[in-house]
Scaffold this motif. Sequence first.
Motif, PDB file in Angstrom:
ATOM      1  N   LEU A   1       0.843  -1.195   0.000  1.00 22.44           N
ATOM      2  CA  LEU A   1       0.000   0.000   0.000  1.00 22.44           C
ATOM      3  C   LEU A   1       0.876   1.242   0.000  1.00 22.44           C
ATOM      4  O   LEU A   1       1.815   1.351   0.789  1.00 22.44           O
ATOM      5  CB  LEU A   1      -0.914   0.019   1.225  1.00 22.44           C
ATOM      6  N   ARG A   2       0.564   2.183  -0.853  1.00 23.39           N
ATOM      7  CA  ARG A   2       1.306   3.445  -0.859  1.00 23.39           C
ATOM      8  C   ARG A   2       1.090   4.160   0.463  1.00 23.39           C
ATOM      9  O   ARG A   2      -0.033   4.282   0.926  1.00 23.39           O
ATOM     10  CB  ARG A   2       0.833   4.331  -2.010  1.00 23.39           C
ATOM     11  N   GLU A   3       2.179   4.677   1.033  1.00 25.91           N
ATOM     12  CA  GLU A   3       2.101   5.310   2.346  1.00 25.91           C
ATOM     13  C   GLU A   3       1.273   4.410   3.270  1.00 25.91           C
ATOM     14  O   GLU A   3       0.312   4.835   3.891  1.00 25.91           O
ATOM     15  CB  GLU A   3       1.485   6.704   2.248  1.00 25.91           C
ATOM     16  N   SER A   4       1.668   3.114   3.327  1.00 23.20           N
ATOM     17  CA  SER A   4       0.795   2.073   3.864  1.00 23.20           C
ATOM     18  C   SER A   4       0.474   2.221   5.341  1.00 23.20           C
ATOM     19  O   SER A   4      -0.521   1.685   5.802  1.00 23.20           O
ATOM     20  CB  SER A   4       1.419   0.691   3.628  1.00 23.20           C
ATOM     21  N   GLY A   5       1.308   2.935   6.099  1.00 27.42           N
ATOM     22  CA  GLY A   5       1.095   2.983   7.539  1.00 27.42           C
ATOM     23  C   GLY A   5      -0.283   3.458   7.926  1.00 27.42           C
ATOM     24  O   GLY A   5      -1.019   2.779   8.649  1.00 27.42           O
ATOM     25  N   SER A   6      -0.689   4.621   7.433  1.00 27.47           N
ATOM     26  CA  SER A   6      -1.979   5.180   7.828  1.00 27.47           C
ATOM     27  C   SER A   6      -3.136   4.408   7.220  1.00 27.47           C
ATOM     28  O   SER A   6      -4.168   4.213   7.864  1.00 27.47           O
ATOM     29  CB  SER A   6      -2.067   6.655   7.416  1.00 27.47           C
ATOM     30  N   ILE A   7      -2.983   3.940   5.979  1.00 25.22           N
ATOM     31  CA  ILE A   7      -4.077   3.215   5.323  1.00 25.22           C
ATOM     32  C   ILE A   7      -4.340   1.907   6.054  1.00 25.22           C
ATOM     33  O   ILE A   7      -5.478   1.576   6.388  1.00 25.22           O
ATOM     34  CB  ILE A   7      -3.744   2.951   3.842  1.00 25.22           C
ATOM     35  N   GLU A   8      -3.280   1.147   6.294  1.00 28.02           N
ATOM     36  CA  GLU A   8      -3.440  -0.137   6.979  1.00 28.02           C
ATOM     37  C   GLU A   8      -3.969   0.047   8.399  1.00 28.02           C
ATOM     38  O   GLU A   8      -4.783  -0.743   8.878  1.00 28.02           O
ATOM     39  CB  GLU A   8      -2.099  -0.863   7.007  1.00 28.02           C
ATOM     40  N   GLN A   9      -3.533   1.097   9.064  1.00 28.18           N
ATOM     41  CA  GLN A   9      -3.942   1.327  10.453  1.00 28.18           C
ATOM     42  C   GLN A   9      -5.402   1.734  10.554  1.00 28.18           C
ATOM     43  O   GLN A   9      -6.142   1.246  11.414  1.00 28.18           O
ATOM     44  CB  GLN A   9      -3.070   2.420  11.056  1.00 28.18           C
ATOM     45  N   ASP A  10      -5.856   2.631   9.678  1.00 22.72           N
ATOM     46  CA  ASP A  10      -7.211   3.161   9.779  1.00 22.72           C
ATOM     47  C   ASP A  10      -8.260   2.235   9.175  1.00 22.72           C
ATOM     48  O   ASP A  10      -9.436   2.314   9.528  1.00 22.72           O
ATOM     49  CB  ASP A  10      -7.298   4.531   9.096  1.00 22.72           C
ATOM     50  N   ALA A  11      -7.867   1.378   8.246  1.00 25.18           N
ATOM     51  CA  ALA A  11      -8.827   0.523   7.551  1.00 25.18           C
ATOM     52  C   ALA A  11      -9.335  -0.599   8.455  1.00 25.18           C
ATOM     53  O   ALA A  11      -8.571  -1.186   9.220  1.00 25.18           O
ATOM     54  CB  ALA A  11      -8.198  -0.070   6.300  1.00 25.18           C
TER      55      ALA A  11
END
Length: 496
Positions: free
Chosen positions: A408-418
């Motif tokens: 995931l691009r800039e995966s930290g926030s996407i993976e965390q919030d999803a």
Amino acid sequence: MATIEQFAQRQTQPQERSYRTPPHNLEAEQALLGAILINNDAFDRVSDFLRSEHFVEEIHRRIFEVAGSLIRAGKLATPVTLKTFLGEHDLGGVTVPQYLARLASEATTIINAYDYGRSVYDLAMRRELISIGEDVVNVAFDAPVDSSPRDQIEEAERRLYQIAEAGRYDGGFQRFSEALKVAVDMAARAYEREGSLSGIATGLTDLDRYMGGLQASDLVILAGRPGMGKSALATNIAFNVAKAYQGRTRADGAIEAANGGVVGFFTLEMSAEQLATRIIAEQSGVASYKIRRGDITEGDFHRVADAVRDMQQIPFYIDQTGGVAIAQLTARARRLKRQRGLDLLVVDYIQLLSGSKSRTENRVQELTEVTTGLKALAKELNVPILACSQLSRQVEQRDDKRPLLSDLRESGSIEQDADVVLFIYREEYYLKNKEPRPGTEEHINWMAQMENAHGRAEVIIAKQRHGPTGTVELQFDAEVTRFSTIAREDKIAEIR
């Protein structure tokens, strides 16, 4: 009571005025502060929604702020402990220690502290509404050249929702029995809904078996490399939900979805016409490129016309604004929910959203603001949000090109919030670019692989807070960009 009455009279009637004074209630503020000074427990009854800025008088703001600081520090807030922190104030001949003493001496009970707090808060909200109204008028009169009316409307909506949500006094702890009731009601609705799903059906049976449908307040990320069909899958799901919509009237007269739902679709990449053409192609079975070029037979035209006629009344709303900020998207989603209802929000795709213009951080931090905003919006509106996302190029460097969470691009926030992360993968797309020289044994093996992969897509459930992870196979018709459940006898065993 004379001193406080004189103070109140001096504040409310300092002179003859020819204009209206903002709504306020000094007696309620005094009664609340007096209750806090004689029993600090009164502060706990109002501190979760009331702030110092909600008081109309500066001295009252200071008393509430200092008292709160002392109480939170585990200290006692009384006229004696407060007076050294308040400094000098012009109270019309009354000193600060005298005023504190009178507030405490004339307060008799804390029973009504909550009601006093609500009164102070409600009047503060009315003053803020007046302020917003005045700003709307003033900006409309003196708007700068580069400011559009739409920008002003969205800013006014943002401020209105901000004051509506910032200090609500209906939050806090609830009894577990209330949570149980909500859970049982959800199970009852799932029992009544087609397919017995707790969430909204995507129209793709095997995917729904894994996920139980799209769950309210969930942020669902649908990610893939370009060409995989993530926009097509998001469009298919959105249209399936809108097409299945059946409304019913609740006891309070409001209309809710019994099946399907009202869909809002932010298409930041395609135009509304391109999106409509895709859906027409999917529903009619006529390729979208033929529709755009007008290269259709009479039979094709009738199929297109029939599909369009069937789609006229579905609750599907499109916003094609490019480069929209997360604050604008939030305001528009709230407006749609209020005016038309909303059961599913789709965003295609999140890398095209921008954060607040005042922020100067890098792209990773901006995307963190976007994903956090989308998750907060899903919870606030109590609807699932399906958001498409791009994957980084590191997928292309591996032999097995099935995506991972780290892609995931800039995966930290996407993976965390999803709450749910779905990857779309089509092996056929990659095999097409690896055709060996015809006539060789490798070409024969390649043709066999192409035959197995043709029209197949995998949806990889890489993360799911409420259920299992795994892979679901779907049928994909590239000509009409349609995903569907694979028709086969060995159906996936029902997940329990």
